[in-house]
Design an enzyme around this catalytic site. Structure first.
Site, PDB file in Angstrom:
ATOM      1  N   TRP A   1       0.858  -1.250   0.006  1.00 23.33           N
ATOM      2  CA  TRP A   1       0.108  -0.064   0.047  1.00 23.33           C
ATOM      3  C   TRP A   1       0.850   1.220   0.002  1.00 23.33           C
ATOM      4  CZ3 TRP A   1      -4.651   0.193  -1.871  1.00 23.33           C
ATOM      5  CH2 TRP A   1      -5.243  -1.157  -1.895  1.00 23.33           C
TER       6      TRP A   1
ATOM      7  N   ASP B   1      -1.796   7.071   5.992  1.00 22.08           N
ATOM      8  CA  ASP B   1      -2.773   6.189   5.642  1.00 22.08           C
ATOM      9  C   ASP B   1      -3.418   5.000   6.467  1.00 22.08           C
ATOM     10  OD1 ASP B   1      -4.463   3.969   4.022  1.00 22.08           O
ATOM     11  OD2 ASP B   1      -3.161   3.609   2.523  1.00 22.08           O
TER      12      ASP B   1
ATOM     13  N   LYS C   1     -13.135  -1.164   5.941  1.00 24.90           N
ATOM     14  CA  LYS C   1     -12.421  -2.124   6.919  1.00 24.90           C
ATOM     15  C   LYS C   1     -13.034  -1.968   8.462  1.00 24.90           C
ATOM     16  CE  LYS C   1      -8.769  -2.020   3.674  1.00 24.90           C
ATOM     17  NZ  LYS C   1      -8.557  -3.361   3.220  1.00 24.90           N
TER      18      LYS C   1
END
Lengths: 358, 358
Positions: free
Chosen positions: A102, A171, A195
């Site tokens: 990511w 993030d 999530k």
């Protein structure tokens, strides 16, 4: 109804009581004769939802008026572009840390838009980990420093955050609101909702308002944070139902308590890591001090056994255990709403599977 | 349960049977023990939804493999930027028609990103209307020609579409799938979902695949159509629940038939326009030949009476009749799912209101 134990990395398990409330009022939101999905985003019923979602977020993160809470679309992936478009001026450098898949995606998009210094890189190390603050080769006068607080694919997580002179940008897609932390140490925090927060279709962005002033004039309206700050995330029609679900989830987090949720998350993860460490059959993929409380990743002795494990687990009611296609292995995502009973049931299954195949 | 007659411009009324189905299976999607909101976007259950949503769209619009159906985030407003970012090369000109507030927004964003020719402009005329094809001053070799097929705020609608040499690009946010048309005459069609298609949080984009090749290399991944075409709208986590709702709505449209829906829409609008025309008290705001079948707009003799009308209507169970804040007046949005009974009830109320106040 039997609930499946859903170990998906996202979209993921939502709190049962939140789903039940949404179901109850899906056709008639609080006696209005309309679904919350049908209400105008500028009407009283929805506006109250929107305002509560912002207020709950600020309360949970201890933020004041110098921070904006935004509900944007395009997920964390669009933030990879919006951050440099808004914060990385011509001639400036942004420092990024590479901790895995990511972080690497964030770096790739930023490089299209400005000058990037990769301040630390352990993105391809195995076992997986996140950088140490002491490894970071920071740029003097950097526009910002970017970290990925939890790598959903590799299962590595920052346990404490670096102190930086430049605004810290994070993030937090896969661990936002899973633990208490000092949000005021950050210039900008972003997270895809699917999530820990809500169904897919929203990015939560929390930013120091003054940072929005940096944006160049020729950036399109929808891609400027200042547009969304000035319009309270209602420059255009916001994803109302997703924000409604997020508001219900923040109510549930407030009621449970962030400290309590954190303790539960640590405990759930510890039960899985203990089972892994007690065995020679299972092998954790992250460096122990970086092990994620959200995404527990491990390997079996062979890819064949891993495939059998996933298949048999599914037959037993454990869904979503297959590791990301880019790395293989097993991954159990156990976000806030995932129940400890599901972890214990998986641990039992793991012992049984090892006894049969070890 | 008494359903409110919801005349909101969007988010708007959804088909009751779609809401009922979503409610029934909200906790347990087809016996999987999980909500559709909790399913992985890459799992079998959701993938079938996604594929059906694409297939239904192609069937309803008569499109083959040369067109892509995309589910993006950011609404039509992000498309205002993505279209020139992807299709308007350096040194090229894009032709835009200005028919009102929404066309003007598209023009404003395009001007930030490239050279725009306003090929026809009736955006500020009152009564409101859309341009005639014969008024359009098109550029030879234009990158594309942009129209806004229905102006949600002013209530003006294109009744037939211009033939252009350059690819025709259309914002159909407020009348997509409300009538049959030849989609193959268009290079790109986009629509925010929250009027005729689904809850807010998705833009439907239909485009000729070859147009995606035009994009410059330095456009961020999430803002390139080619990214989404290559990944079937799953480059990142798509707004799964909104797409699921859209899939259910497309099933409902297929079952009803697009021709039948269109006939119903024309009939609903005609009942309102007849009531307006039969009265000196009410005055339609659009030129008769451009009157929208989706958003019916009119004025009363004074703003004071308009405020009273909206207030009394609300008390009678008619929600969302206040005109857009930028223009005032009354607006009744009567998209696909709005029932004819609600139109008749409003017409009765209008007559009664006029009798008391005329």
């Amino acid at each position: 109804m039997a609930r499946t134990y859903n170990f998906s990395a996202g979209p993921a398990t939502l709190p049962l009581e939140v789903l039940e409330e949404a179901q109850r009022e899906l056709l008639d939101y609080q006696g209005t004769g309309m679904s919350i999905m049908e209400h105008s985003h500028r009407g009283k019923a929805y506006m109250a939802v929107h305002e509560e979602a912002i207020a709950n977020t600020k309360e949970l993160l201890g933020l004041g008026d110098d921070y904006a809470v935004l509900f944007l679309q395009g997920g964390a992936s669009l933030q990879f572009a919006m951050i440099p478009m808004n914060l990385l001026g011509a001639g400036q450098t942004a420092d990024y840390t590479n901790s895995g898949s990511w972080a690497a995606k964030a770096i790739k998009e930023a490089k299209l838009l400005g000058h990037v210094n990769v301040a630390a890189d352990c993105g391809k190390e195995i076992p997986t980990r996140v950088p140490l603050a002491s490894e970071m080769n920071l740029t003097e006068g950097a526009a910002y420093v970017h970290i990925t607080t939890n790598e959903t694919i590799s299962g590595a997580q920052w346990k404490s955050f670096p102190k930086t002179d430049a605004p810290l940008v994070a993030d937090m897609s896969s661990d936002i609101l899973s633990r208490p932390f000092n949000a005021q140490d950050f210039g900008l925090i972003y997270a895809g909702a699917q999530k820990n927060l809500a169904p897919a279709g929203m990015a939560l962005v929390i930013m120091r308002k003054d940072l929005a002033d940096r944006v160049p004039a020729n950036v399109p309206s929808m891609l400027k944070y200042s547009t969304h700050i000035e319009n309270d995330s209602m420059f255009n029609t916001c994803p109302c139902f997703t924000i409604y679900m997020y508001m219900l989830v923040t109510r549930w987090i407030k009621k449970t308590g962030l400290e309590t949720l954190y303790a539960r998350n640590v405990d759930k993860a510890a039960r899985l890591y203990s089972a892994i460490d007690a065995s020679d059959f299972y092998k954790g993929t992250a460096v122990p001090e970086c092990r994620s409380d959200m995404n527990v990743t491990w390997r079996l002795p062979s890819e064949e056994l891993e495939a059998t494990f996933v298949k048999e687990a599914l037959a037993e009611g454990f869904s979503g255990l297959k590791g990301h296609r880019s790395v293989g292995g097993i991954r159990a995502s156990i976000y806030n709403a995932f129940p400890v009973e599901g972890v214990d049931a998986l641990v039992s299954f793991m012992k049984d599977f090892e006894a049969r195949n070890g």
